[in-house]
Design an enzyme around this catalytic site. Structure first.
Site, PDB file in Angstrom:
ATOM      1  N   HIS A 470       0.831  -1.198   0.000  1.00 58.86           N
ATOM      2  CA  HIS A 470       0.000   0.000   0.000  1.00 58.86           C
ATOM      3  C   HIS A 470       0.877   1.263   0.000  1.00 58.86           C
ATOM      4  O   HIS A 470       0.744   2.137  -0.851  1.00 58.86           O
ATOM      5  CB  HIS A 470      -0.915  -0.023   1.224  1.00 58.86           C
ATOM      6  CG  HIS A 470      -1.777   1.194   1.360  1.00 58.86           C
ATOM      7  ND1 HIS A 470      -3.099   1.209   0.995  1.00 58.86           N
ATOM      8  CD2 HIS A 470      -1.510   2.447   1.796  1.00 58.86           C
ATOM      9  CE1 HIS A 470      -3.597   2.405   1.203  1.00 58.86           C
ATOM     10  NE2 HIS A 470      -2.653   3.182   1.707  1.00 58.86           N
ATOM     11  N   GLU A 471       1.776   1.328   0.960  1.00 59.86           N
ATOM     12  CA  GLU A 471       2.627   2.523   1.067  1.00 59.86           C
ATOM     13  C   GLU A 471       3.528   2.649  -0.146  1.00 59.86           C
ATOM     14  O   GLU A 471       3.842   3.757  -0.596  1.00 59.86           O
ATOM     15  CB  GLU A 471       3.445   2.505   2.358  1.00 59.86           C
ATOM     16  CG  GLU A 471       2.625   2.531   3.641  1.00 59.86           C
ATOM     17  CD  GLU A 471       1.558   3.624   3.674  1.00 59.86           C
ATOM     18  OE1 GLU A 471       1.765   4.689   3.060  1.00 59.86           O
ATOM     19  OE2 GLU A 471       0.498   3.399   4.296  1.00 59.86           O
ATOM     20  N   HIS A 474       1.792   4.502  -2.854  1.00 54.56           N
ATOM     21  CA  HIS A 474       1.915   5.961  -2.666  1.00 54.56           C
ATOM     22  C   HIS A 474       3.296   6.430  -3.113  1.00 54.56           C
ATOM     23  O   HIS A 474       3.445   7.460  -3.755  1.00 54.56           O
ATOM     24  CB  HIS A 474       1.771   6.322  -1.186  1.00 54.56           C
ATOM     25  CG  HIS A 474       0.363   6.279  -0.680  1.00 54.56           C
ATOM     26  ND1 HIS A 474      -0.664   6.952  -1.274  1.00 54.56           N
ATOM     27  CD2 HIS A 474      -0.173   5.646   0.396  1.00 54.56           C
ATOM     28  CE1 HIS A 474      -1.791   6.745  -0.590  1.00 54.56           C
ATOM     29  NE2 HIS A 474      -1.511   5.949   0.421  1.00 54.56           N
ATOM     30  N   HIS A 477       3.644   6.762  -6.770  1.00 49.39           N
ATOM     31  CA  HIS A 477       2.906   7.932  -7.241  1.00 49.39           C
ATOM     32  C   HIS A 477       3.789   9.180  -7.101  1.00 49.39           C
ATOM     33  O   HIS A 477       3.792  10.068  -7.939  1.00 49.39           O
ATOM     34  CB  HIS A 477       1.637   8.087  -6.393  1.00 49.39           C
ATOM     35  CG  HIS A 477       0.517   8.827  -7.063  1.00 49.39           C
ATOM     36  ND1 HIS A 477      -0.648   9.118  -6.410  1.00 49.39           N
ATOM     37  CD2 HIS A 477       0.376   9.323  -8.307  1.00 49.39           C
ATOM     38  CE1 HIS A 477      -1.457   9.772  -7.241  1.00 49.39           C
ATOM     39  NE2 HIS A 477      -0.853   9.907  -8.391  1.00 49.39           N
TER      40      HIS A 477
HETATM   41 ZN   LIG Z   1      -2.713   5.259   1.978  1.00 46.10          ZN
END
Ligand SMILES: [Zn+2]
Length: 680
Positions: A470-471, A474, A477
């Protein structure tokens, strides 16, 4: 492979070891003064303002503050100390004053208006136009159109809010650290996994105690709640945990956030009203993808309706199981994780702990890097001898298939004292281009996994692997952006309710057998997860998903409602009670004060925005459904995702980007299917 680019990137990375809390305030004051002077001469420029003579310089000035402040904000989160906290509190007040000053600067506002309405505007690139339009929008949201007396209020509200939110998180950290329970005899701890016992022993040793010391740090708390047979101990820790920083529980009134919460809400409402929004919720949506307050409520309530049946079924199954098998006649909140785990083991003969031996950290990290290489064609390599804040921190570079350096990230995996709980990605350096030279983006990836004991590789749960992915989403991105202007590069300029798209999207690969084989391998034998264990794990995936969604919706609706009301609306507790009445199937204890440690909305950026998680889940599930059709490692689909979402960052409207990727607007059904709430 070019090496000079990496040297250049490293040379501008922060020197954490050189940060001295005592000089932060003076250095910042000097920097802000310098900036003020430069801005003054910028707005006094004679003749036509242009992108090159104005915006470029203005970005440079902003970037200077961001590069100075980011490492300090980061240290405050991961290596807090008394000295740093004092400096941080003083500095954040200065920064807020400075930012408010810029947001309220008539000459700056006038300059951007000139840029927007002069003849050159039409000849700018779309991304440049967006920078100017966003800036004007933010100026207006920053109160520039207010008369002088209202502006003064606006400024005061912001300063006070920033102090209150800082205090809010400090209270949580203090409350978490102030509680500990020493237990001499392990007969009290039956059920706890070996590594949790080791950790508790280690905790005791560090405090010069014998036996085992339990703390409210999440890995310890979670382990007791999930595994410990001792119901009284679970009840005691539950009470301590859910009353942190409140007027209840064992530390009642010591670190109480009650007044902070009330005051934060009053100030936010006043702030929104000053800008002629009817509520803070409406104000919050001005920069989001969701079109209106009503549309968000409708979206959340629709999901609540569609998942209510599943939540009730899940709870019924749990209580029936507890009565029949665990001799627990009335399932209390402190029994839920415990009974859930027992039911999971019973129904799927599956325990989260069974998977831990298959996820040694080193293997997981290598596998993650292989996965993103296959998906997006990027190569991750470790960098050595980089200045960092703790010896456990690892540093990596990211290159694309052409060998071009795209960015760098820090990876800080383990929980420790003076480190805020949870997992997050934060910006260290933002990509931009200046004088034709790219400033490479740098990210912090922070987790709070169980640290290694006795020099062994730490073993992760599947959930922790999920968190890491998940991290990392990010992080990508932030790092893979190709935008040259900092205010819309990476996650900048991306609406909050879309910013979780890449992160939630990447979680899907942790459920794919082929990807899972890359990230797992038994820590002793290297063997893959056995088929039957994988099958049980998948069968368990949506286990109790209805209850989980109802809990998420409880948070989201609570957050939205308290920010959608007026300042004279009901008490926060009354709203929470109503929301629970509406959504929750589990009756909470009267002393439960989860809102007092709900830092996402009271100390983070999620105020009137917690719904974003679900909103983005819809986008992420729908984006993933294209991979389901075209192949989960289809490099073309991966390339398309990279080009549509990761590279443009905030430079284009997210809905348009989504439609470009999917060929249509987002649909809710893939999420419902993924969560097992409807058939495909
Ligand atoms: Zn998040």
């Amino acid at each position: 492979m070019p090496t000079c680019d990496i040297d250049a990137a490293i040379s501008v990375m922060p020197k954490f070891s050189a940060i001295k809390p005592l000089t932060i305030v003076d250095e910042l004051r000097e920097l802000l003064e310098q900036n003020r002077k430069e801005i003054d001469s910028l707005v006094a420029l004679e003749g036509e303002l242009t992108w090159d003579n104005f915006v470029t310089q203005f970005e440079e000035i902003g970037d200077r503050v961001s590069r100075f402040w980011s490492p300090i904000r980061h240290l405050h989160g991961v290596a807090d100390s008394e000295e740093l906290r004092t400096a941080y509190t003083e500095a954040i007040a200065m920064l807020t004053e400075y930012n408010t000053e810029l947001a309220q600067s008539d000459p700056l506002f006038a300059a951007f208006k000139q840029l927007r309405y002069n003849a050159d505007f039409e000849s700018l690139q779309p991304v440049q136009k967006r920078v100017i339009d966003n800036t004007l929008r933010d100026f207006r949201l920053g109160g520039i159109d207010l008369d002088q007396s209202k502006r003064k209020h606006f400024q005061d509200f912001n300063t006070e809010l920033s102090q209150l939110t800082t205090k809010f998180s400090e209270n949580i950290l203090d409350a978490t650290q102030a509680w500990a329970k020493n237990i001499k005899n392990d007969s009290q701890l039956v059920g706890l996994p070996e590594r949790s016992l080791d950790l508790a022993k280690e905790n005791a040793k560090q405090r010069n105690q014998s036996g085992y010391t339990l703390t409210l740090d999440y890995p310890c708390y979670d382990s007791v709640m999930t595994y410990c047979d001792n119901r009284n101990l679970r009840r005691e820790m539950y009470e301590a945990y859910v009353t942190r920083a409140s007027d209840r529980g064992p530390q009642a009134n010591l670190f109480d956030n009650s007044r902070n919460i009330d005051r934060i809400l009053v100030l936010r409402h006043k702030l929104a009203r000053l800008l002629s929004f009817s509520s803070y919720a409406e104000y919050s949506l001005a920069t989001k993808m969701a079109p209106s307050v009503a549309s968000v409520i409708e979206f959340l309530e629709d999901l609540a309706r569609r998942s209510a049946g599943a939540a009730k079924r899940d709870y019924g199954q749990l209580t029936a199981f507890a009565i029949d098998n665990l001799a627990i006649d009335s399932v209390e909140p402190w029994d839920i994780p415990y009974c859930t785990e027992k039911l999971r083991q019973h129904a799927f003969s599956f325990s989260a702990e069974e998977l831990r031996p298959y996820f040694p950290t080193t293997r997981v990290i290598e596998g993650l890097f292989k996965t993103v290489r296959r998906l997006f064609g990027i190569v991750v390599e470790q960098l050595y001898e980089i200045d960092r804040w703790h010896p456990d921190v690892l540093v990596y570079s990211v290159r694309d298939e052409a060998g071009i350096l795209r960015g760098v990230f820090y990876l800080d995996l383990y929980s420790r004292e003076q480190k805020r709980g949870g997992a997050w990605m934060d910006e260290c350096i933002v990509r931009r281009k200046h004088n034709d030279i790219v400033q490479h983006p740098v990210a912090y990836l922070t987790c709070n996994f169980t640290p290694p004991v006795n020099q062994n590789d730490s073993l992760l749960t599947h959930d922790e692997v999920l968190t890491l992915f998940h991290e990392f989403g990010h992080g990508l991105h932030h790092i893979l952006t190709l935008v040259d202007y900092s205010s819309v590069s990476g996650i900048n300029g991306v609406p909050w309710d879309g910013v979780e798209l890449p992160s939630q999207f990447l979680e899907n690969w942790v459920w794919e057998r082929s990807a899972l084989d890359e990230v797992s391998g038994h820590f002793k034998t290297g063997k893959p997860i056995p088929d039957e264990l994988f099958e049980r794990m998948c069968a368990a995936k949506n286990f109790q998903a209805g209850l989980h969604i109802s809990r998420q919706l409880e948070f989201a609706i609570f957050d939205f409602r308290i920010h959608a009301g007026g300042s004279d609306s009901q008490s926060v507790q009354a709203i929470l009670d109503q929301v629970r009445e509406q959504v929750s199937v589990i009756e909470p204890t009267l002393y439960n004060r989860f809102q007092h440690s709900f830092s996402h909305i009271f100390a983070g950026g999620y105020a009137a925005g917690y719904y974003s998680y679900k909103w983005a889940e819809v986008l992420a599930a729908d984006a993933f459904s294209r991979f389901v059709t075209e192949g989960v490692f289809n490099p073309n689909t991966g390339k398309s995702f990279r080009e549509c979402f990761l590279e443009p960052g905030g430079s284009e409207d997210l809905m348009i980007l989504f439609e470009r990727f999917r060929g249509r607007g987002p649909q809710i059904d893939p999420l419902l299917y993924q969560a097992g709430l409807s058939a495909r």
